[in-house]
Design a protein around this motif. Structure first.
Motif, short mmCIF file in Angstrom:
data_model
loop_
_atom_site.label_atom_id
_atom_site.label_comp_id
_atom_site.label_asym_id
_atom_site.label_seq_id
_atom_site.Cartn_x
_atom_site.Cartn_y
_atom_site.Cartn_z
N GLY A 1 0.81 -1.20 0.00
CA GLY A 1 0.00 0.00 0.00
C GLY A 1 0.85 1.25 0.00
N GLY A 2 2.10 1.15 -0.45
CA GLY A 2 2.98 2.29 -0.50
C GLY A 2 3.58 2.63 0.85
N ALA A 3 3.29 1.86 1.88
CA ALA A 3 3.84 2.14 3.20
C ALA A 3 5.32 1.82 3.19
CB ALA A 3 3.13 1.29 4.25
N GLY A 4 6.10 2.69 3.77
CA GLY A 4 7.54 2.45 3.83
C GLY A 4 7.93 1.84 5.15
N GLY A 5 9.18 1.40 5.22
CA GLY A 5 9.74 0.95 6.48
C GLY A 5 9.06 -0.24 7.10
N ALA A 6 8.79 -0.13 8.41
CA ALA A 6 8.29 -1.25 9.19
C ALA A 6 6.95 -1.76 8.67
CB ALA A 6 8.15 -0.84 10.66
N GLY A 7 6.07 -0.87 8.24
CA GLY A 7 4.77 -1.30 7.72
C GLY A 7 4.91 -2.14 6.47
N ALA A 8 5.82 -1.74 5.58
CA ALA A 8 6.04 -2.50 4.36
C ALA A 8 6.67 -3.85 4.66
CB ALA A 8 6.93 -1.71 3.40
N THR B 1 4.01 -6.11 6.15
CA THR B 1 3.06 -6.51 5.11
C THR B 1 3.64 -7.59 4.22
OG1 THR B 1 2.04 -4.32 5.13
CG2 THR B 1 1.68 -5.67 3.17
N LEU B 2 4.88 -7.41 3.78
CA LEU B 2 5.53 -8.41 2.93
C LEU B 2 5.70 -9.73 3.66
CD1 LEU B 2 8.25 -6.16 1.26
CD2 LEU B 2 6.23 -7.14 0.15
N LEU B 3 6.12 -9.66 4.91
CA LEU B 3 6.32 -10.88 5.71
C LEU B 3 5.00 -11.63 5.89
CD1 LEU B 3 8.07 -12.68 7.58
CD2 LEU B 3 7.45 -11.13 9.44
N LEU B 4 3.95 -10.92 6.30
CA LEU B 4 2.67 -11.57 6.54
C LEU B 4 2.07 -12.12 5.25
CD1 LEU B 4 1.10 -9.23 9.24
CD2 LEU B 4 2.36 -11.37 9.55
N HIS B 5 2.29 -11.43 4.14
CA HIS B 5 1.80 -11.92 2.85
C HIS B 5 2.46 -13.26 2.50
CE1 HIS B 5 0.17 -11.80 -1.18
NE2 HIS B 5 1.38 -11.97 -1.66
N LYS B 6 3.76 -13.35 2.69
CA LYS B 6 4.49 -14.59 2.40
C LYS B 6 4.05 -15.72 3.31
CE LYS B 6 7.63 -17.38 0.81
NZ LYS B 6 7.11 -18.36 -0.12
N LYS C 1 3.14 -14.47 19.21
CA LYS C 1 3.65 -14.22 20.57
C LYS C 1 4.35 -12.87 20.65
CE LYS C 1 5.91 -17.77 22.37
NZ LYS C 1 6.62 -19.07 22.49
N LEU C 2 4.95 -12.44 19.54
CA LEU C 2 5.63 -11.14 19.51
C LEU C 2 4.70 -10.01 19.07
CD1 LEU C 2 9.03 -12.23 17.91
CD2 LEU C 2 8.57 -11.71 20.31
N ARG C 3 3.42 -10.33 18.90
CA ARG C 3 2.40 -9.36 18.48
C ARG C 3 2.63 -8.82 17.08
NH1 ARG C 3 -0.47 -11.34 22.26
NH2 ARG C 3 -0.38 -10.45 24.33
N MET C 4 3.35 -9.57 16.26
CA MET C 4 3.51 -9.18 14.86
C MET C 4 2.33 -9.70 14.03
SD MET C 4 7.59 -9.58 14.24
CE MET C 4 7.54 -8.94 12.57
N VAL C 5 1.65 -10.70 14.53
CA VAL C 5 0.40 -11.20 13.97
C VAL C 5 -0.65 -10.95 15.05
CG1 VAL C 5 -0.87 -13.26 13.23
CG2 VAL C 5 1.51 -12.97 12.56
N SER C 6 -1.73 -10.32 14.67
CA SER C 6 -2.75 -9.95 15.66
C SER C 6 -3.49 -11.17 16.17
CB SER C 6 -3.74 -8.97 15.03
OG SER C 6 -4.54 -9.63 14.07
#
Length: 152
Positions: free
Chosen positions: A32-39, A42-47, A95-100
């Motif tokens: 979604g054009g988000a830079g940095g941590a958001g991108a 997003t890429l990690l969760l998509h994979k 557990k690290l709250r990277m996935v809700s």
């Protein structure tokens, strides 16, 4: 757990990179054009989601190799390790709250959503791995109704 922690550190430090330009034009739409941590997240969760969604095909491939030669049996075990590793990785990210919690409950529901008679043995194995990894984190007072529903 170590891989999830590395991903957490990468997410925290991605402000130094323009991930959209590194990953190419396809990633810009995905993030979604988000830079940095958001991108990065997003890429990690998509994979991770792609790998989770493809588990049925991978399990079918694994079953085809199950009774074959020693090399095919090694492939069978490697495929099963990959699938279970991905499920555990999802739990570790949770557990690290990277996935809700919502996403974790959606995954659990997806694994349980079939009628008990139709539930694949592999999905139950994935469910056990996920509960074993992230169970204490999602077994909260807020999620009490979900947990009660799972075990009815």
């Amino acid at each position: 757990s170590m891989y999830a922690q590395v991903c957490r550190k990468l997410q925290e430090n991605t402000h130094m990179f323009d991930l959209d330009s590194i990953a190419g034009a396809g990633a810009a739409g995905a993030s979604g054009g988000a830079g940095g941590a958001g991108a990065f997240r997003t890429l990690l969760l998509h994979k991770v989601q792609q790998d989770f969604d493809n588990r049925a095909e991978l399990f079918a491939e694994s079953d085809r190799k199950k009774g074959g030669t020693a090399g095919e049996m090694d492939d069978h075990l490697a495929i099963r390790r990959k699938i279970m590793g991905n499920v555990q990785f999802i739990g570790e990210l949770g557990k690290l709250r990277m996935v809700s919690e919502k996403v974790l409950h959606d995954i659990i529901w997806q694994l349980l959503n079939k009628k008990i008679e139709d539930t694949e043995e592999e999905d139950l194995e994935c469910l056990c791995k996920l509960f074993g990894t992230v169970g204490p984190v999602i077994d909260t007072e807020k999620a009490h109704k979900y947990m009660d529903h799972y075990f009815k």
